[in-house]
Design a protein around this motif. Structure first.
Motif, PDB file in Angstrom:
ATOM      1  N   SER A  44      42.784  25.142  12.075  1.00 46.80           N
ATOM      2  CA  SER A  44      43.584  26.620  12.972  1.00 46.80           C
ATOM      3  C   SER A  44      42.681  27.349  14.262  1.00 46.80           C
ATOM      4  O   SER A  44      41.540  26.777  13.536  1.00 46.80           O
ATOM      5  CB  SER A  44      44.075  27.518  12.451  1.00 46.80           C
ATOM      6  N   ILE A  45      42.053  27.603  15.073  1.00 50.38           N
ATOM      7  CA  ILE A  45      40.770  28.107  15.439  1.00 50.38           C
ATOM      8  C   ILE A  45      40.815  29.342  14.823  1.00 50.38           C
ATOM      9  O   ILE A  45      41.037  29.959  14.416  1.00 50.38           O
ATOM     10  CB  ILE A  45      41.296  29.171  16.509  1.00 50.38           C
ATOM     11  N   THR A  46      38.951  29.194  14.579  1.00 51.09           N
ATOM     12  CA  THR A  46      38.299  30.119  13.549  1.00 51.09           C
ATOM     13  C   THR A  46      36.776  30.488  14.240  1.00 51.09           C
ATOM     14  O   THR A  46      37.003  32.004  13.659  1.00 51.09           O
ATOM     15  CB  THR A  46      37.470  29.307  12.170  1.00 51.09           C
ATOM     16  N   THR A  47      36.603  29.956  15.208  1.00 53.13           N
ATOM     17  CA  THR A  47      35.636  30.200  15.978  1.00 53.13           C
ATOM     18  C   THR A  47      35.384  29.291  17.423  1.00 53.13           C
ATOM     19  O   THR A  47      36.417  28.379  16.896  1.00 53.13           O
ATOM     20  CB  THR A  47      34.163  29.380  15.481  1.00 53.13           C
ATOM     21  N   GLY A  48      35.407  29.648  18.128  1.00 56.93           N
ATOM     22  CA  GLY A  48      35.581  29.183  19.903  1.00 56.93           C
ATOM     23  C   GLY A  48      34.791  29.860  20.656  1.00 56.93           C
ATOM     24  O   GLY A  48      33.945  30.873  20.206  1.00 56.93           O
ATOM     25  N   ARG A  49      35.286  29.930  21.774  1.00 59.12           N
ATOM     26  CA  ARG A  49      35.063  30.265  22.964  1.00 59.12           C
ATOM     27  C   ARG A  49      36.093  30.951  23.654  1.00 59.12           C
ATOM     28  O   ARG A  49      37.085  30.448  23.591  1.00 59.12           O
ATOM     29  CB  ARG A  49      33.573  29.619  24.159  1.00 59.12           C
ATOM     30  N   TRP A  50      36.284  32.397  24.698  1.00 54.92           N
ATOM     31  CA  TRP A  50      37.093  32.393  25.365  1.00 54.92           C
ATOM     32  C   TRP A  50      36.275  32.353  26.768  1.00 54.92           C
ATOM     33  O   TRP A  50      35.449  32.628  26.700  1.00 54.92           O
ATOM     34  CB  TRP A  50      37.639  33.687  25.180  1.00 54.92           C
ATOM     35  N   LEU A  51      37.366  32.201  27.670  1.00 50.14           N
ATOM     36  CA  LEU A  51      36.765  31.742  29.236  1.00 50.14           C
ATOM     37  C   LEU A  51      37.929  33.092  29.935  1.00 50.14           C
ATOM     38  O   LEU A  51      39.090  32.747  29.557  1.00 50.14           O
ATOM     39  CB  LEU A  51      36.325  30.681  29.851  1.00 50.14           C
ATOM     40  N   PHE A  52      36.983  33.492  31.260  1.00 50.43           N
ATOM     41  CA  PHE A  52      38.683  34.627  31.974  1.00 50.43           C
ATOM     42  C   PHE A  52      39.092  33.389  33.131  1.00 50.43           C
ATOM     43  O   PHE A  52      38.268  32.174  33.087  1.00 50.43           O
ATOM     44  CB  PHE A  52      38.510  35.820  33.555  1.00 50.43           C
ATOM     45  N   PHE A  53      40.473  32.959  33.598  1.00 45.30           N
ATOM     46  CA  PHE A  53      41.041  32.149  34.186  1.00 45.30           C
ATOM     47  C   PHE A  53      40.657  33.052  35.787  1.00 45.30           C
ATOM     48  O   PHE A  53      40.699  34.475  35.520  1.00 45.30           O
ATOM     49  CB  PHE A  53      42.309  32.068  33.676  1.00 45.30           C
ATOM     50  N   ALA A  54      39.810  32.591  36.849  1.00 39.56           N
ATOM     51  CA  ALA A  54      39.766  32.667  38.144  1.00 39.56           C
ATOM     52  C   ALA A  54      40.227  32.506  39.169  1.00 39.56           C
ATOM     53  O   ALA A  54      40.351  30.913  38.819  1.00 39.56           O
ATOM     54  CB  ALA A  54      37.976  33.026  37.593  1.00 39.56           C
ATOM     55  N   PRO A  55      40.503  32.629  40.040  1.00 35.88           N
ATOM     56  CA  PRO A  55      40.919  31.865  41.490  1.00 35.88           C
ATOM     57  C   PRO A  55      40.201  30.531  41.700  1.00 35.88           C
ATOM     58  O   PRO A  55      38.417  30.910  41.750  1.00 35.88           O
ATOM     59  CB  PRO A  55      41.375  33.165  42.840  1.00 35.88           C
ATOM     60  N   HIS A  56      40.878  29.363  41.804  1.00 37.32           N
ATOM     61  CA  HIS A  56      39.544  28.660  42.520  1.00 37.32           C
ATOM     62  C   HIS A  56      40.859  27.038  43.266  1.00 37.32           C
ATOM     63  O   HIS A  56      41.597  27.446  43.200  1.00 37.32           O
ATOM     64  CB  HIS A  56      39.090  27.801  41.016  1.00 37.32           C
ATOM     65  N   GLY A  57      40.497  28.038  44.747  1.00 36.63           N
ATOM     66  CA  GLY A  57      40.602  26.887  45.324  1.00 36.63           C
ATOM     67  C   GLY A  57      41.919  27.960  46.530  1.00 36.63           C
ATOM     68  O   GLY A  57      42.021  28.801  46.612  1.00 36.63           O
ATOM     69  N   SER A  58      43.127  26.354  46.460  1.00 36.99           N
ATOM     70  CA  SER A  58      44.343  27.735  46.918  1.00 36.99           C
ATOM     71  C   SER A  58      44.966  29.091  46.076  1.00 36.99           C
ATOM     72  O   SER A  58      44.433  29.119  44.584  1.00 36.99           O
ATOM     73  CB  SER A  58      45.658  26.655  46.698  1.00 36.99           C
ATOM     74  N   PRO A  59      45.510  29.893  46.891  1.00 31.63           N
ATOM     75  CA  PRO A  59      46.238  30.745  45.606  1.00 31.63           C
ATOM     76  C   PRO A  59      46.509  30.807  44.288  1.00 31.63           C
ATOM     77  O   PRO A  59      47.083  31.576  43.683  1.00 31.63           O
ATOM     78  CB  PRO A  59      47.245  31.443  46.939  1.00 31.63           C
ATOM     79  N   ASN A  60      47.455  29.666  44.291  1.00 39.39           N
ATOM     80  CA  ASN A  60      47.772  29.465  42.784  1.00 39.39           C
ATOM     81  C   ASN A  60      47.201  28.734  42.456  1.00 39.39           C
ATOM     82  O   ASN A  60      47.684  28.044  41.294  1.00 39.39           O
ATOM     83  CB  ASN A  60      49.422  29.207  42.866  1.00 39.39           C
ATOM     84  N   SER A  61      45.877  28.166  42.124  1.00 45.25           N
ATOM     85  CA  SER A  61      44.649  27.549  41.038  1.00 45.25           C
ATOM     86  C   SER A  61      43.856  28.105  41.046  1.00 45.25           C
ATOM     87  O   SER A  61      42.790  29.315  41.095  1.00 45.25           O
ATOM     88  CB  SER A  61      44.331  26.569  42.680  1.00 45.25           C
TER      89      SER A  61
END
Length: 124
Positions: A44-61
């Motif tokens: 299982s994840i015990t250490t890792g990284r997190w990142l926000f999702f951000a808009p990319h290209g089209s409005p729903n991407s």
């Protein structure tokens, strides 16, 4: 939408899931099966990284972004080399108790109230 400054800290639920989100995008976690019952990643994840999702290209991407400082959703990825099947999606929501995080394998999944992660109290 949550700002990075509000996301950073300790999150958990009464069942025993715990996640610490650090400002440098690192994370530590324990008891994730108490937040995502069908989570079968081993280890299982015990250490890792997190990142926000951000808009990319089209409005729903959207893509995960190193530079995004706010978002409605994010990804948590385990430090397991190239295994991408151990990543989780997180939807950030707000209710009368404040922000909460719903961790899921599939972005279309929802959480029960018991599975939601809430930020630990910052009282002295």
């Amino acid at each position: 939408m949550i700002q990075q400054v509000d996301l950073v800290g300790d999150w958990g639920n009464a069942a025993g899931a715990r996640v610490h989100m650090a400002a440098d995008h690192s994370l530590t976690a324990s008891g994730l099966t108490h937040a995502v019952p069908d989570y079968t990643c081993s280890p299982s994840i015990t250490t890792g990284r997190w990142l926000f999702f951000a808009p990319h290209g089209s409005p729903n991407s959207y893509i995960s972004s190193e530079s995004a400082t706010e978002g409605k959703s994010l990804t948590a990825e385990a430090d397991l080399g190239t295994r991408l099947d151990c990543s989780l999606h997180a939807q950030v929501q707000h209710d009368d108790q404040g922000f909460n995080i719903c961790l899921a394998i599939d972005p279309d999944q929802t959480c029960t109230a018991a599975e939601l992660l809430r930020k630990a109290s910052t009282r002295p």
